[in-house]
Design a protein around this motif. Structure first.
Motif, PDB file in Angstrom:
ATOM      1  N   LEU A  51       0.845  -1.099  -0.166  1.00 31.21           N
ATOM      2  CA  LEU A  51       0.125  -0.553   0.001  1.00 31.21           C
ATOM      3  C   LEU A  51       0.809   1.335   0.348  1.00 31.21           C
ATOM      4  CD1 LEU A  51      -3.389   0.665   1.676  1.00 31.21           C
ATOM      5  CD2 LEU A  51      -1.801   2.679   1.672  1.00 31.21           C
ATOM      6  N   ARG A  52       1.499   1.249   0.698  1.00 37.21           N
ATOM      7  CA  ARG A  52       2.851   2.278   1.041  1.00 37.21           C
ATOM      8  C   ARG A  52       3.302   3.113  -0.659  1.00 37.21           C
ATOM      9  NH1 ARG A  52       3.585   4.309   5.676  1.00 37.21           N
ATOM     10  NH2 ARG A  52       3.196   2.285   6.649  1.00 37.21           N
ATOM     11  N   LYS A  53       4.291   1.701  -1.208  1.00 38.31           N
ATOM     12  CA  LYS A  53       4.654   1.512  -2.146  1.00 38.31           C
ATOM     13  C   LYS A  53       3.642   2.287  -3.465  1.00 38.31           C
ATOM     14  CE  LYS A  53       7.306  -0.993  -5.263  1.00 38.31           C
ATOM     15  NZ  LYS A  53       7.009  -1.312  -6.574  1.00 38.31           N
ATOM     16  N   TRP A  54       2.455   1.964  -3.170  1.00 38.24           N
ATOM     17  CA  TRP A  54       1.324   2.191  -4.680  1.00 38.24           C
ATOM     18  C   TRP A  54       1.112   3.811  -4.034  1.00 38.24           C
ATOM     19  CZ3 TRP A  54      -3.966   3.762  -2.655  1.00 38.24           C
ATOM     20  CH2 TRP A  54      -4.299   3.341  -3.884  1.00 38.24           C
ATOM     21  N   LEU A  55       0.942   3.998  -2.510  1.00 33.65           N
ATOM     22  CA  LEU A  55       0.563   5.177  -2.793  1.00 33.65           C
ATOM     23  C   LEU A  55       1.652   6.263  -3.256  1.00 33.65           C
ATOM     24  CD1 LEU A  55      -0.794   6.172   0.906  1.00 33.65           C
ATOM     25  CD2 LEU A  55       0.566   7.750   0.168  1.00 33.65           C
ATOM     26  N   THR A  56       3.197   6.093  -2.447  1.00 35.11           N
ATOM     27  CA  THR A  56       3.633   7.377  -2.613  1.00 35.11           C
ATOM     28  C   THR A  56       3.602   7.070  -4.522  1.00 35.11           C
ATOM     29  OG1 THR A  56       5.589   5.649  -2.333  1.00 35.11           O
ATOM     30  CG2 THR A  56       4.659   7.032  -0.380  1.00 35.11           C
ATOM     31  N   GLU A  57       4.193   6.186  -5.138  1.00 38.38           N
ATOM     32  CA  GLU A  57       4.466   5.951  -6.037  1.00 38.38           C
ATOM     33  C   GLU A  57       3.654   6.894  -7.349  1.00 38.38           C
ATOM     34  OE1 GLU A  57       5.377   2.553  -7.629  1.00 38.38           O
ATOM     35  OE2 GLU A  57       7.720   2.418  -6.953  1.00 38.38           O
ATOM     36  N   GLY A  58       2.526   6.242  -6.455  1.00 42.72           N
ATOM     37  CA  GLY A  58       1.572   6.452  -7.725  1.00 42.72           C
ATOM     38  C   GLY A  58       1.085   8.124  -7.532  1.00 42.72           C
ATOM     39  N   MET A  59       1.143   8.422  -5.825  1.00 42.25           N
ATOM     40  CA  MET A  59       1.157  10.479  -6.091  1.00 42.25           C
ATOM     41  C   MET A  59       2.057  10.806  -6.768  1.00 42.25           C
ATOM     42  SD  MET A  59       0.732  12.629  -1.941  1.00 42.25           S
ATOM     43  CE  MET A  59      -0.568  11.889  -1.395  1.00 42.25           C
ATOM     44  N   ASP A  60       3.694  10.182  -6.439  1.00 43.55           N
ATOM     45  CA  ASP A  60       4.319  11.399  -7.267  1.00 43.55           C
ATOM     46  C   ASP A  60       4.044  11.846  -8.738  1.00 43.55           C
ATOM     47  OD1 ASP A  60       5.321  11.444  -4.796  1.00 43.55           O
ATOM     48  OD2 ASP A  60       6.826  10.305  -4.734  1.00 43.55           O
TER      49      ASP A  60
ATOM     50  N   SER B  85       6.924  16.518  -2.521  1.00 47.44           N
ATOM     51  CA  SER B  85       6.686  14.576  -3.190  1.00 47.44           C
ATOM     52  C   SER B  85       5.663  14.572  -2.036  1.00 47.44           C
ATOM     53  CB  SER B  85       7.489  14.521  -3.765  1.00 47.44           C
ATOM     54  OG  SER B  85       8.207  13.608  -2.043  1.00 47.44           O
ATOM     55  N   SER B  86       5.319  12.673  -2.264  1.00 50.86           N
ATOM     56  CA  SER B  86       3.987  12.516  -1.282  1.00 50.86           C
ATOM     57  C   SER B  86       5.204  12.121   0.059  1.00 50.86           C
ATOM     58  CB  SER B  86       3.948  10.344  -1.666  1.00 50.86           C
ATOM     59  OG  SER B  86       5.278  10.021  -2.146  1.00 50.86           O
ATOM     60  N   LEU B  87       6.133  12.028  -0.171  1.00 50.70           N
ATOM     61  CA  LEU B  87       7.292  11.640   1.274  1.00 50.70           C
ATOM     62  C   LEU B  87       7.553  12.975   1.632  1.00 50.70           C
ATOM     63  CD1 LEU B  87       9.867   9.104   0.472  1.00 50.70           C
ATOM     64  CD2 LEU B  87       8.722   8.919   2.581  1.00 50.70           C
ATOM     65  N   GLY B  88       7.200  13.853   1.199  1.00 52.95           N
ATOM     66  CA  GLY B  88       7.408  15.297   1.360  1.00 52.95           C
ATOM     67  C   GLY B  88       6.092  15.384   2.662  1.00 52.95           C
TER      68      GLY B  88
END
Lengths: 335, 117
Positions: free
Chosen positions: A214-223, B58-61
């Protein structure tokens, strides 16, 4: 006494379900869905009962095999139907929600079944047997359907054929566990202990894995979405791969349609960011206000999709995401 | 290569944390460390995150800011944002995070806002 035995056999499954919901750090599971699935599980038990009774009466000589192999298959299909529908329609997208919803269906099923047994065989067994039987049966029913959902959800982002294959594998595993439990190879007590010991461990591992996914999908998708929105805002879209690809579509589609395609991409990115932002906030215990323009945005997205048509959508497919998780985002926002 | 700079300026009862540059995969760990050491460990309760000089997030930010917010609220304080501009503003609005974090136009207003609440 009956009430006490019934409570003792049902309480563990309710507590286990509550524990699973607490482990859902992103709060993917909705309470009204959970309650609906408990009811559906109960309904599955009500449907299974006359089917099993009919087969037992009609083929009484085969009752031994049917109770160990046949009825588990019927029951797992009935319980699993709701989970398969939710997976196919993008209401479930991760191992966590798949297993919790699966467990809820199993809980509903066993609530009805244990209630029936409590009434039908009230004086037939000691309290200890009741407890073990009730608890083991509860964990087995919840766990088998949860595993179906869990295994089915691992291919939720893949093509339909792989998805169907995973669901079939999930059904076979659920059936095998149920049949193993009913066969009582190691005796009913050992079977119950094995099921009670193994399933929570499987769930713990699945929840860990699911959180990473979920975390991977969330960060990659949002970026990706932020990159697109940023490029549009800075008027730099033409320099991106998406912009270059859209430029090639101008030769095949009217300028109005290409504009609609760009609007669809932007709107999809916007909705996707909203869903992912909400997930991030929920993980931190925050609850963002719902988007007051959500209905308008969804209507606009439908309208753009209609304008673009099937050919346009196909042409746009290299830039769009078609996985069930993208559909799930929309359901997530609506609820 | 300059990617991020974080300046912490005490002002009255509050602390203004100005983030300059980009807050993304490369720089979020730096932000996390600095925030933990200078803001959380310092026990600051009224924290203003000035993002007027932030040009990308970004998302991490976003995740780092939410984690920072949780750390401050867990010690009974409040973290507010100010100076959201351009793409950073758009990202916060589109993700709906402006509905869970208070946003002000400048540090003085933000400090006043957090002290008032």
């Amino acid at each position: 006494m009956i009430a006490l035995r019934l409570a003792a056999s049902l309480l563990p499954i309710v507590m286990f379900l509550i524990a699973l919901v607490f482990l859902d750090s992103f709060k993917l599971v909705k309470l009204h869905h959970l309650l609906a699935l408990i009811l559906i599980g109960g309904l599955a038990a009500v449907i299974a009962f006359p089917i099993n009774t009919f087969v037992f009466e009609r083929f009484s000589s085969q009752a031994y095999y049917y109770s160990r192999i046949g009825s588990p298959l019927i029951e797992e299909i009935l319980k699993g139907a709701a989970i398969v529908w939710l997976l196919a329609n993008g209401y479930i997208a991760f191992m966590v929600d798949a297993s919790i919803y699966g467990f809820a269906v199993g809980a509903g099923f066993v609530l009805v079944e244990n209630t029936y047994y409590a009434g039908a065989f009230a004086s037939g067994a000691s309290s200890a047997v009741w407890l073990l039987r009730g608890f083991g049966l509860a964990i087995m029913h919840g766990g088998s359907t949860a595993l179906l959902g869990l295994i089915g959800s691992t291919a939720v982002n893949d093509r339909a054929s792989r998805n169907a294959s995973r669901i079939a594998q999930g059904l076979i595993v659920a059936w095998a566990i149920h049949a193993f439990y009913n066969t009582s190879v190691f005796g009913p007590a050992t079977s119950a202990v094995l099921v009670i010991g193994a399933l929570p461990l499987i769930f713990a591992l699945a929840f860990l894995r699911s959180e990473q996914t979920l975390r991977k999908w969330l960060t990659e998708g949002m970026d990706e979405d932020i990159e697109l929105i940023s490029a549009i805002a800075k008027d730099e879209l033409a320099q991106t791969n998406a912009g270059k690809y859209l430029a090639t579509l101008r030769q095949r589609f009217s300028p109005e349609l290409v504009v609609d395609m760009l609007c669809l991409l932007t709107l999809s990115a916007e909705l996707s960011m909203r869903a992912k932002g909400e997930l991030m906030a929920r993980e931190m215990g925050l609850k963002p206000a719902s988007d007051p323009e959500l209905q308008e945005k969804l209507a606009e997205m439908n309208s753009l999709q209609k304008n673009i048509g099937a050919t346009g959508k196909l042409a746009l497919s290299p830039l769009t995401k078609h996985s069930n998780r993208e559909f799930w985002q929309i359901h997530f926002l609506k609820n | 290569v300059f990617l991020i700079e974080i300046q912490c300026t005490p002002k009255g009862k509050g602390l203004i944390v100005t983030v300059i540059g980009r807050l993304d995969t490369a720089t979020a760990p730096l932000f996390d460390r600095k925030f933990r050491e200078d803001v959380v460990a310092g026990g600051h309760k009224y924290v203003v995150l000035d993002l007027s000089k932030l040009n990308y997030i970004s998302s991490l930010g976003l995740s780092s800011i939410l984690i920072g917010n949780k750390a401050v609220t867990d010690q009974g304080g409040e973290l507010v944002l100010c100076g959201l501009e351009g793409i950073v503003r758009q990202v916060f609005q589109m993700t709906g995070l402006t509905t869970v974090l208070k946003v002000f136009s400048n540090p003085d207003e933000a400090l006043e806002g957090t002290l008032a609440s």
